[in-house]
Design a protein around this motif. Structure first.
Motif, PDB file in Angstrom:
ATOM      1  N   GLU A 118      -9.107  -9.118   4.089  1.00 50.60           N
ATOM      2  CA  GLU A 118      -8.344  -8.784   2.882  1.00 50.60           C
ATOM      3  C   GLU A 118      -8.913  -7.561   2.168  1.00 50.60           C
ATOM      4  O   GLU A 118      -8.197  -6.894   1.411  1.00 50.60           O
ATOM      5  CB  GLU A 118      -8.332  -9.986   1.928  1.00 50.60           C
ATOM      6  CG  GLU A 118      -7.533 -11.180   2.424  1.00 50.60           C
ATOM      7  CD  GLU A 118      -8.314 -12.122   3.318  1.00 50.60           C
ATOM      8  OE1 GLU A 118      -7.797 -13.186   3.673  1.00 50.60           O
ATOM      9  OE2 GLU A 118      -9.478 -11.776   3.671  1.00 50.60           O
ATOM     10  N   TRP A 119     -10.191  -7.252   2.384  1.00 51.90           N
ATOM     11  CA  TRP A 119     -10.798  -6.112   1.706  1.00 51.90           C
ATOM     12  C   TRP A 119     -10.056  -4.818   2.007  1.00 51.90           C
ATOM     13  O   TRP A 119     -10.072  -3.880   1.196  1.00 51.90           O
ATOM     14  CB  TRP A 119     -12.283  -5.978   2.064  1.00 51.90           C
ATOM     15  CG  TRP A 119     -12.555  -5.409   3.434  1.00 51.90           C
ATOM     16  CD1 TRP A 119     -12.691  -6.108   4.597  1.00 51.90           C
ATOM     17  CD2 TRP A 119     -12.693  -4.022   3.776  1.00 51.90           C
ATOM     18  NE1 TRP A 119     -12.919  -5.244   5.645  1.00 51.90           N
ATOM     19  CE2 TRP A 119     -12.922  -3.960   5.174  1.00 51.90           C
ATOM     20  CE3 TRP A 119     -12.659  -2.828   3.050  1.00 51.90           C
ATOM     21  CZ2 TRP A 119     -13.109  -2.754   5.852  1.00 51.90           C
ATOM     22  CZ3 TRP A 119     -12.839  -1.631   3.717  1.00 51.90           C
ATOM     23  CH2 TRP A 119     -13.062  -1.599   5.102  1.00 51.90           C
ATOM     24  N   ARG A 120      -9.387  -4.756   3.147  1.00 49.96           N
ATOM     25  CA  ARG A 120      -8.669  -3.526   3.500  1.00 49.96           C
ATOM     26  C   ARG A 120      -7.525  -3.245   2.523  1.00 49.96           C
ATOM     27  O   ARG A 120      -7.159  -2.083   2.313  1.00 49.96           O
ATOM     28  CB  ARG A 120      -8.146  -3.625   4.927  1.00 49.96           C
ATOM     29  CG  ARG A 120      -9.248  -3.763   5.971  1.00 49.96           C
ATOM     30  CD  ARG A 120      -8.678  -3.739   7.375  1.00 49.96           C
ATOM     31  NE  ARG A 120      -9.667  -4.191   8.345  1.00 49.96           N
ATOM     32  CZ  ARG A 120      -9.527  -5.240   9.147  1.00 49.96           C
ATOM     33  NH1 ARG A 120      -8.408  -5.957   9.108  1.00 49.96           N
ATOM     34  NH2 ARG A 120     -10.472  -5.570   9.998  1.00 49.96           N
ATOM     35  N   ASP A 121      -6.967  -4.291   1.937  1.00 47.39           N
ATOM     36  CA  ASP A 121      -5.921  -4.088   0.940  1.00 47.39           C
ATOM     37  C   ASP A 121      -6.510  -3.576  -0.374  1.00 47.39           C
ATOM     38  O   ASP A 121      -5.888  -2.761  -1.071  1.00 47.39           O
ATOM     39  CB  ASP A 121      -5.145  -5.382   0.719  1.00 47.39           C
ATOM     40  CG  ASP A 121      -4.352  -5.799   1.951  1.00 47.39           C
ATOM     41  OD1 ASP A 121      -4.081  -4.933   2.804  1.00 47.39           O
ATOM     42  OD2 ASP A 121      -4.007  -6.995   2.063  1.00 47.39           O
ATOM     43  N   LEU A 122      -7.704  -4.036  -0.722  1.00 47.40           N
ATOM     44  CA  LEU A 122      -8.390  -3.465  -1.875  1.00 47.40           C
ATOM     45  C   LEU A 122      -8.745  -2.007  -1.602  1.00 47.40           C
ATOM     46  O   LEU A 122      -8.660  -1.156  -2.491  1.00 47.40           O
ATOM     47  CB  LEU A 122      -9.647  -4.280  -2.186  1.00 47.40           C
ATOM     48  CG  LEU A 122     -10.519  -3.782  -3.340  1.00 47.40           C
ATOM     49  CD1 LEU A 122      -9.726  -3.616  -4.620  1.00 47.40           C
ATOM     50  CD2 LEU A 122     -11.703  -4.731  -3.553  1.00 47.40           C
ATOM     51  N   ASP A 123      -9.117  -1.698  -0.377  1.00 48.67           N
ATOM     52  CA  ASP A 123      -9.398  -0.322  -0.003  1.00 48.67           C
ATOM     53  C   ASP A 123      -8.157   0.552  -0.172  1.00 48.67           C
ATOM     54  O   ASP A 123      -8.248   1.711  -0.599  1.00 48.67           O
ATOM     55  CB  ASP A 123      -9.892  -0.280   1.449  1.00 48.67           C
ATOM     56  CG  ASP A 123     -10.434   1.080   1.850  1.00 48.67           C
ATOM     57  OD1 ASP A 123     -11.050   1.757   1.001  1.00 48.67           O
ATOM     58  OD2 ASP A 123     -10.223   1.483   3.006  1.00 48.67           O
ATOM     59  N   ALA A 124      -6.980  -0.001   0.150  1.00 47.86           N
ATOM     60  CA  ALA A 124      -5.738   0.745  -0.052  1.00 47.86           C
ATOM     61  C   ALA A 124      -5.504   1.024  -1.532  1.00 47.86           C
ATOM     62  O   ALA A 124      -5.056   2.122  -1.908  1.00 47.86           O
ATOM     63  CB  ALA A 124      -4.565  -0.032   0.539  1.00 47.86           C
ATOM     64  N   ALA A 125      -5.811   0.049  -2.390  1.00 45.60           N
ATOM     65  CA  ALA A 125      -5.679   0.261  -3.826  1.00 45.60           C
ATOM     66  C   ALA A 125      -6.679   1.308  -4.316  1.00 45.60           C
ATOM     67  O   ALA A 125      -6.366   2.128  -5.195  1.00 45.60           O
ATOM     68  CB  ALA A 125      -5.879  -1.056  -4.568  1.00 45.60           C
TER      69      ALA A 125
END
Length: 375
Positions: A210-217
């Protein structure tokens, strides 16, 4: 012939027992890997509403009902906000009376079952707090991520992410505090949230993917003019923040970390959640192995993994000994290993991801003191 039949029967029994064990482990692992959003965690005890009056609600006497602070109280058809225990009120020995601050929707009635939740707000920034915001679709690895954006005057942004069993509403608890200090705030949904793309396997990976979605943000914030970013996460959202700070190609823009009840040892969290669903102790090791097999959850123990024992940026942890989901000892260990960068604010009497609820004023003052040097 009898020997052959006996051997075959024994092999069949072993295979059957093995299959049953695998199935049991898989079922037990669902306690952490398939947690529905927006519901209290299974570790939260059920309470009964015994009575309501003007500004008061009487609940089952339980350690949860005696907690200090301010909480959401949620039942099947209502959401309310309760404040501290009221002294000097008349009640039976097996009940407790708390201040009833407001009823958000529905009506708590005597006999209703209810649980505490950290969420004291329902809705979005506008409907819950009267705060102007923009709804964005941030491009993510699996598709667009619905995101609230609350503007602010500073070029240091805060990206806030919720955790286990929560939704973006959890962030609303601290949104006013962040706005008072004029920080632009991004609040993204991420894979697995009902509003966001589904994880490919339909499972919660406790921050490991899920961290990859925070990275997108984070990428969106930097592309939109953020010079520095503070990552703020609760529970597995805190795990996502740590992963992003360690792995992102844009990690040089991360100026600080705010971690509330961080899940720093996923095995302990999985065991706690499975145990809260009455999984027999003998099945807990099977649940751990099933989770590893289903998700690849090895964390920092996997060969070649990026380890998180080098926290080189200012980090504030809010955590305490009453968290039965993410053990406090791992936060203490992290803070002790990094005395120059990590500060641990110990909060007593608060369950998982509810450190703000125990004492909102003290929490927000600590938040302000951490953020001021990063402005």
């Amino acid at each position: 012939m009898r020997t052959a039949r006996a051997t075959a029967a024994a092999v069949t029994a072993v295979i059957g027992a093995g299959a049953a064990a695998v199935a049991a482990g898989r079922f037990a692992s669902d306690a952490a890997l398939r947690i529905p959003s927006g519901r209290p965690l299974p570790t939260e005890p059920g309470l009964t509403v015994h009575a309501t009056a003007a500004g008061q609600v009487t609940l089952t006497r339980d350690l949860a009902a005696l907690r200090p602070g301010r909480y959401g109280l949620v039942g099947e058809r209502f959401h309310a906000v309760v404040g501290p225990v009221l002294a000097g009120t008349s009640h039976s020995a097996d009940t407790v009376v708390r201040r009833l601050e407001r009823v958000t929707y529905g009506t708590p009635e005597p006999g209703d079952r209810a649980r505490f939740t950290p969420n004291v707000h329902v809705g979005d920034p506008a409907t819950a707090l009267g705060v102007d915001h923009t709804v964005l679709d941030v491009p993510g690895e699996l598709g667009p991520l619905p995101t609230w954006f609350v503007p602010g005057a500073r070029d240091t942004w805060v990206i806030a992410v919720y955790g286990l069993g929560a939704t973006r509403e959890h962030v609303l608890n601290v949104l006013d505090a962040l706005r008072r200090n004029q920080f632009p705030v991004l609040v993204p949904a991420y894979r697995g949230d009902p509003e966001a793309p589904r994880s490919p396997d339909g499972l919660n990976h406790l921050g490991e993917t899920e961290w990859r979605d925070l990275d997108a943000a984070l990428r969106h914030a930097v592309d939109s003019g953020a010079r520095k970013v503070v990552l703020y996460g609760w529970s597995t959202g805190a795990t996502m923040a740590l992963r992003t700070a360690a792995r992102s190609e844009l990690r040089e823009h991360v100026a600080g970390l705010l971690l509330d009840s961080p899940v720093l040892d996923w095995e302990s969290t999985l065991r706690a959640l499975a145990g809260a669903r009455r999984t027999p102790g003998v099945l807990l090791p099977l649940a751990v192995r099933a989770a590893q097999g289903r998700t690849g959850l090895y964390g920092d123990h996997r060969p070649g993994a990026v380890r998180l024992d080098g926290v080189a940026i200012p980090t504030q942890i809010f955590h305490g000994p009453d968290d039965t989901v993410a053990p406090w000892r791992f936060s203490r260990r992290l803070a002790a290993a990094h005395p120059n960068t990590v500060t641990l604010q110990t909060v007593r009497g608060a369950p998982h991801a509810a450190m703000w609820n125990a004492d909102p004023a003290a929490y927000e003052e600590s938040l302000r003191r951490f953020l001021v040097p990063l402005m």
